[in-house]
Design a protein around this motif. Structure first.
Motif, PDB file in Angstrom:
ATOM      1  N   SER A 133      37.901 -54.433 -16.923  1.00  0.00           N
ATOM      2  CA  SER A 133      38.071 -53.821 -18.240  1.00  0.00           C
ATOM      3  C   SER A 133      38.127 -52.299 -18.130  1.00  0.00           C
ATOM      4  O   SER A 133      38.904 -51.633 -18.834  1.00  0.00           O
ATOM      5  CB  SER A 133      36.921 -54.248 -19.160  1.00  0.00           C
ATOM      6  N   HIS A 186      41.649 -50.650 -17.230  1.00  0.00           N
ATOM      7  CA  HIS A 186      42.557 -50.320 -18.330  1.00  0.00           C
ATOM      8  C   HIS A 186      42.169 -48.987 -18.967  1.00  0.00           C
ATOM      9  O   HIS A 186      43.027 -48.155 -19.260  1.00  0.00           O
ATOM     10  CB  HIS A 186      42.535 -51.428 -19.378  1.00  0.00           C
ATOM     11  N   HIS A 207      44.761 -45.736 -18.861  1.00  0.00           N
ATOM     12  CA  HIS A 207      45.569 -45.528 -20.070  1.00  0.00           C
ATOM     13  C   HIS A 207      44.946 -44.612 -21.112  1.00  0.00           C
ATOM     14  O   HIS A 207      45.667 -44.110 -21.979  1.00  0.00           O
ATOM     15  CB  HIS A 207      45.873 -46.884 -20.716  1.00  0.00           C
ATOM     16  N   SER A 250      47.872 -53.621 -15.554  1.00  0.00           N
ATOM     17  CA  SER A 250      47.727 -52.229 -15.993  1.00  0.00           C
ATOM     18  C   SER A 250      48.203 -51.264 -14.918  1.00  0.00           C
ATOM     19  O   SER A 250      48.859 -50.262 -15.200  1.00  0.00           O
ATOM     20  CB  SER A 250      46.265 -51.933 -16.352  1.00  0.00           C
ATOM     21  N   GLU A 291      44.407 -58.153 -24.854  1.00  0.00           N
ATOM     22  CA  GLU A 291      44.795 -58.852 -23.626  1.00  0.00           C
ATOM     23  C   GLU A 291      46.169 -59.498 -23.777  1.00  0.00           C
ATOM     24  O   GLU A 291      47.002 -59.430 -22.868  1.00  0.00           O
ATOM     25  CB  GLU A 291      43.746 -59.909 -23.259  1.00  0.00           C
ATOM     26  N   LEU A 345      48.807 -56.956 -23.522  1.00  0.00           N
ATOM     27  CA  LEU A 345      49.050 -56.535 -22.142  1.00  0.00           C
ATOM     28  C   LEU A 345      49.881 -57.573 -21.400  1.00  0.00           C
ATOM     29  O   LEU A 345      50.745 -57.217 -20.582  1.00  0.00           O
ATOM     30  CB  LEU A 345      47.716 -56.310 -21.422  1.00  0.00           C
ATOM     31  N   LEU A 368      43.505 -50.100 -24.315  1.00  0.00           N
ATOM     32  CA  LEU A 368      44.815 -49.836 -23.711  1.00  0.00           C
ATOM     33  C   LEU A 368      45.307 -48.409 -23.940  1.00  0.00           C
ATOM     34  O   LEU A 368      46.416 -48.072 -23.522  1.00  0.00           O
ATOM     35  CB  LEU A 368      45.844 -50.830 -24.259  1.00  0.00           C
TER      36      LEU A 368
END
Length: 1090
Positions: A825, A828, A832, A879, A924, A927, A1043
């Motif tokens: 987690s 990401h 980003h 990612s 998710e 993504l 994200l």
């Protein structure tokens, strides 16, 4: 056997001597590495080591050779290595070496032998000749054959013990009823059965020796008794069961020969006799619990023998630890007998005698207790007043005292209700037709021995008062009464609330109102109240809490330390809080705790644990006091935290853990309001500022006041740093708190941190996420890039904060299964959320490389069987791929040939695999969509048809399903916002009602032994079949991922553009039903497919 006289063997001897004689670790490491190289290069390497171990020049050299051989064997056993190629010859020579080894060498060689036995004999059953060879060795040994044999009987029996020991446990846990292993049956038939006769002969010989001088005989008896015990601990060999009476009666004779005369100094021979007696009682307990079919006829004799022993409990204060352990085990054996059918009949006539002459003398305060109280108070507390505050790790046999065993037996007696009353056939027939609930009611109406015997006996001892407070015997006896009440916890819990209230009010609480009462009684009263906390009536809690609070503040007396009083009071208060008691006022308790912290280091650790429990229990009610508490604690701790020490005391660690818990509790207490001028919000913000300044001062003292910051307590400091980051509401506050400086040190420490403690440290990831957010918000330069240091420092650019965090995250992904999901987690967030300018884009590129390599490497370990970790690992790579597709593709191909296509197909498969239940998290799924669009573009445009149609089809199918699911999630979220609270409350109430019904049902039905074995066999099978055992919190499955700038992308436009350009490919590859379902969700795409 090979002789160690060639050049290679001489070289090995030289390296072994180097490991022994070198004074620095470097030389030892070099010698070990050289031996490792030789182990792969030299033929017959293990033989050479075994030759040196048997015939080396000196004992140290022989032990060194045996130690290296043991480690070498552990590494190679079970593989296609050197040992397995010559296993038969090697094992034979090892057995010969064992029979001639001196004691120091024998210990190491037995550890080596254990490795070989488990692998070759127990698991593979590939050493059938071992049993006969061992039998021959025992028969020809010196003591057994009564000759001048060079083979030691003790050595031969120690080899037998090593062979038997693995069979003390069940070897096939997936079987409900495991048969006796054939190897154990063979050992029993060929060796143990003849040894029973030897055991009898040696017992006769030993009992005729009055001076305990035959040390070898006593040692032999001890080893044989251990072999017999391990043989029957789980299984019962068929040839051994007929001989139970024979060797048990010999053990009775050994136990009867023991003397509990404390005035006699025991010799080595007598200590061995005591060990044999201890093993005999362990065996009796096993027979009673595990093998009633074979041992019922022996139970009367077992009871008689045990009763003789427990009558010596009045002398335990003067006996050694081994003699006390024997008395403890005798109590345990009687407790086990009480739990079987004949137990009541055999023991009920002796209940009064047991209570008066054995159990109560063990409970009463004695001279050793008083001595231990003053000389080692912590040990006294662990033995007599244990609580959740005392962390006991490992197997501590000295904590299994006669007092604890006597308390356990007392509880068993109190709960007993005697055998069912016999009835006529007619009555029995009528009874059989009654409902189960009515039978239970009638059974419960039978009065227990707690009512009939135990409590009346205890009531004979009056509560100490002013008239008898100075009478030592009165205090000692009432200490035993209080210990007895603690041991009766299960019995007291079954009584009605009025009964419990009366007992506590008349027999325990008066201790606190008696002036100058003995601290020993107050401490035991504290412990009793803690034990009974779960069954105290609500109207008693205030008085109990007040009494414990008074004890917590008790100062030391002139001649007696009251440390155990305060510790037991802390434990009692924690028990009350755990049972959801809320004091009318928290401040008096907090003032006492804060006032005592800093006076004694040992007591501080207990007080910090108590404070942590108080904060967690009080939560919102205690939040108003947290700023003051934190400020007080920090100013106190600044005086005794030494940044130059890498390992801090238990009290310091406890203080840091408590501060971390308080900061989290205070953050949770933030008022939920949007009004800036709200008075409660203003007060809370003021407190937040106070706490953040105190925590910042503590971190600066620990980290910035030294060139080499300590690596201790990173998890606790991370929680504090998380709070400081949240409190940095503007740039000026961040500067005042020196947040940027603290982040730089924290990140460097995190990168080198290897003290992961599983789920307790997941808060580190909370801190990472908040740090990324705050650093991006205020644009800390050091977060993304750190400049070259000025001369004369080395011209090496230090890692930025994000690079150091990335190093930790990649290690967590690869090495810590319970942290993998949270670490993924963070991938990401780190890629980003920050704003990477063009001049430092290389930083994000390097992060993408290390993250994708770690995630893909971990995925390859799990690829054979899909599991819940697939999704976070594959999405972490996603990612990285979105950030730098070309670089990540090269990384995947570098890890394994064809790695990129393996990742793509697994990504598509992982979505379809979890479509029914998950992923249901919008970020998710988004993504998934973004990644699959980018991958499909690569496969169809860049590679221009080089990709297989099957791979493209999988990607399109998963993309269309993911797009449709994302749209559904958005609609579900909109619908959820309209749901009302009453419906949720009603559902929760229904669920609670259901749980209540289940609990009632559970009370009526007790699990049988067969059901227990079946349940555990099923659990063992599930454990063995599962690929990965994950310890992470299930809530992590529902956590949204951040994200960053990717959230701004319109996925529908991306998919629409892709379909517009490649709809012909879709029609050709994707099943029509998938297309139809997709068009139902997105009618706007219909034009592309008509």
């Amino acid at each position: 056997m090979l002789v160690a006289d060639d050049d290679d063997s001489v070289q090995i001897v030289g390296l072994l001597d180097q490991t022994l004689n070198s004074i620095d670790g470097v030389s030892v490491h070099e010698a070990t590495e050289a031996l490792d190289r030789l182990s792969t290069e030299l033929p017959h390497f293990p033989y050479r080591l075994l030759s040196i171990a048997s015939g080396g020049e000196n004992p140290s050299q022989r032990v060194a050779a045996a130690t290296y051989l043991k480690n070498f064997t552990r590494r190679n056993t079970g593989s296609e290595g050197i040992i397995s190629e010559v296993s038969k010859e090697f094992k034979d020579q090892l057995l010969q070496a064992l029979l001639h080894a001196e004691p120091a060498l024998l210990k190491v060689l037995l550890e080596l032998f254990h490795i070989v036995v488990v692998s070759e004999f127990v698991k593979k059953d590939a050493w059938p000749e071992l049993v006969l060879e061992l039998r021959s060795a025992i028969e020809k040994s010196s003591l057994i054959s009564c000759s001048e044999s060079s083979w030691s009987t003790v050595n031969a029996l120690m080899v037998l013990l090593t062979v038997v020991k693995p069979f003390q446990y069940f070897l096939q846990p997936k079987l409900v009823k495991e048969p006796v292993p054939q190897q154990l049956e063979s050992i029993s038939n060929e060796i143990l059965v003849p040894l029973v006769a030897v055991f009898h002969r040696l017992v006769d010989k030993a009992l005729t020796t009055h001076e305990w001088g035959e040390v070898e005989t006593e040692k032999t008896l001890h080893i044989i008794s251990k072999c017999l015990y391990f043989s029957v601990k789980s299984h019962m060999p068929s040839t051994l069961s007929p001989l139970l009476g024979s060797f048990c009666r010999d053990m009775f004779r050994i136990l009867d020969s023991l003397s509990f005369d404390w005035s006699v100094i025991p010799s080595d021979g007598y200590l061995l006799r005591l060990k044999t007696g201890k093993r005999s009682l362990l065996l009796f307990g096993t027979l009673v619990s595990r093998h009633r079919k074979y041992s019922d006829k022996l139970v009367p004799e077992i009871v008689k023998c045990s009763m003789k022993i427990v009558k010596h409990s009045s002398n335990i204060s003067k006996l050694g630890s081994l003699a006390e352990r024997i008395i403890s085990l005798a109590f345990d054996v009687i407790s086990r007998v009480m739990e079987i059918g004949p137990g009541w009949r055999l023991l009920s006539p002796h209940f009064s005698l047991l209570l008066d002459s054995a159990i109560f003398p063990a409970l009463a305060l004695n001279e050793r207790d008083i001595s231990e109280w003053e000389e080692d108070a912590d040990e006294f507390i662990r033995k007599n007043l244990p609580s959740e505050l005392e962390e006991i790790s490992g197997w501590r046999e000295d904590l299994f005292t006669a007092r604890k065993s006597a308390m356990n037996l007392l509880g068993v007696i109190a709960m007993s209700k005697g055998p069912p009353v016999s009835t006529t056939n007619k009555t029995s027939s009528a009874a059989s037709k009654r409902k189960k609930g009515e039978k239970n009611r009638i059974n419960n109406q039978r009065r227990s021995m707690g009512d009939l015997l135990v409590l009346p006996f205890l009531s004979k001892f009056s509560v100490p008062s002013k008239s008898n407070i100075l009478d030592a015997s009165t205090s000692a006896a009432y200490f035993g009464v209080l210990m007895a009440y603690g041991g009766l916890q299960e019995f007291i819990q079954e009584q009605n609330p009025e009964y419990v209230a009366s007992l506590v009010r008349t027999r325990v609480l008066p201790i606190y109102s008696t002036s100058d009462c003995s601290p020993y009684l107050v401490a035991s009263a504290n412990w009793v109240l803690g034990e009974l906390a779960s069954c105290l009536p609500e109207d008693m809690n205030v008085d109990v809490f007040s009494s414990l609070l008074k004890a917590l503040a008790m100062p030391d007396q002139e001649e007696i330390s009251c440390y155990p009083v305060r510790v037991s009071a802390a434990g009692g208060i924690c028990s009350l809080l755990e049972n959801e008691y809320t004091p009318p006022e928290w401040l008096p308790l907090l003032q006492i705790i804060i006032g005592r912290i800093g006076k004694e280091d040992e007591e501080d650790s207990i007080l910090f644990q108590l404070l942590k429990s108080v904060v967690e229990s009080g939560s919102q009610d205690i939040a108003m006091h947290i700023p003051y508490i934190v400020s007080s604690l920090v100013s106190n701790m600044l005086n005794f935290i030494d940044p130059s020490e890498d390992q801090w005391s238990q009290a310091t660690v406890g203080g840091l853990e408590t501060l971390a818990a308080m900061s989290q509790t205070y953050e949770i207490s933030k008022p939920e309001t949007d009004e800036e001028e709200n008075e409660a919000t203003e007060i809370w913000l003021t407190g937040q500022g106070t706490i953040s300044k105190a925590l910042s001062a503590l971190l600066q003292h620990a980290w910035l006041a030294t060139d080499v910051p300590p690596t201790s307590c990173i998890d606790h400091f991370s929680k504090m740093l998380w709070f400081i980051a949240l409190a940095s509401t503007n740039c000026n506050v961040a500067v005042e708190l020196r947040l940027a400086d603290l982040l730089a040190v924290w990140a460097d420490l995190l990168a080198s941190w290897d003290g992961w403690e599983e789920s307790e440290d997941l808060s580190v990831f909370d801190c990472i996420e908040e740090v990324v957010s705050i650093s991006t918000k205020y644009g800390f330069r050091s977060f993304l890039y750190r400049d070259m240091p000025s001369p004369p420092a080395m011209p090496v650019r230090p890692r930025s904060v994000v690079e150091s965090i990335g190093s930790f995250v990649s290690k967590a992904i690869l090495e810590y299964p319970s942290a993998t999901r949270r670490a993924c987690s963070c991938v990401h967030t780190l890629l980003h959320v920050p704003d990477y300018s063009s001049d430092i884009e290389g930083v994000r590129k390097s992060l993408a490389v290390v993250f994708s390599e770690a995630a893909f490497s971990h995925f390859l370990q799990l690829r054979e069987k899909p599991c819940s970790l697939w999704r976070p690992l594959l999405l972490a790579i996603s990612s990285c791929y979105i950030s730098h597709p070309d670089v990540v593709e090269c990384v995947l191909e570098k890890v394994v040939s064809g790695g990129f296509e393996l990742w793509v197909s697994s990504l598509a498969f992982s979505y379809s695999l979890t479509l029914d239940a998950s992923p249901s998290i919008a970020s998710e799924v988004k993504l998934y969509v973004l990644t699959l669009v980018k991958v499909i573009e690569l496969l169809l445009v860049v590679r221009q048809g080089n990709a297989t149609d099957d791979l493209v089809r999988k990607c399109f199918v998963s993309l269309m399903d993911a797009s449709r699911r994302l749209e559904e999630i958005v609609e579900e979220t909109d619908d959820d916002e309209d749901d009302g609270e009453p419906e949720e409350e009603e559902e929760e109430s229904d669920e609670n009602d259901s749980n209540d019904e289940d609990s009632e049902s559970d009370d009526e039905c007790k699990e049988t032994e067969e059901e227990f074995l079946e349940r555990y066999a099923k659990a063992a099978a599930e454990l063995e079949d599962s690929e990965v055992i994950e310890e992470a919190d299930e809530e992590d499955n529902e956590r949204e991922i951040d994200l960053g700038h990717l959230d701004e992308i319109d996925t529908q436009k991306l998919v629409l553009s892709l379909m517009e350009r490649h709809h012909q490919k879709v029609v050709k590859l994707v099943p029509s039903e998938v297309i139809s379902t997709f068009l139902n969700a997105f009618p706007a795409y219909t034009g592309f497919f008509t």
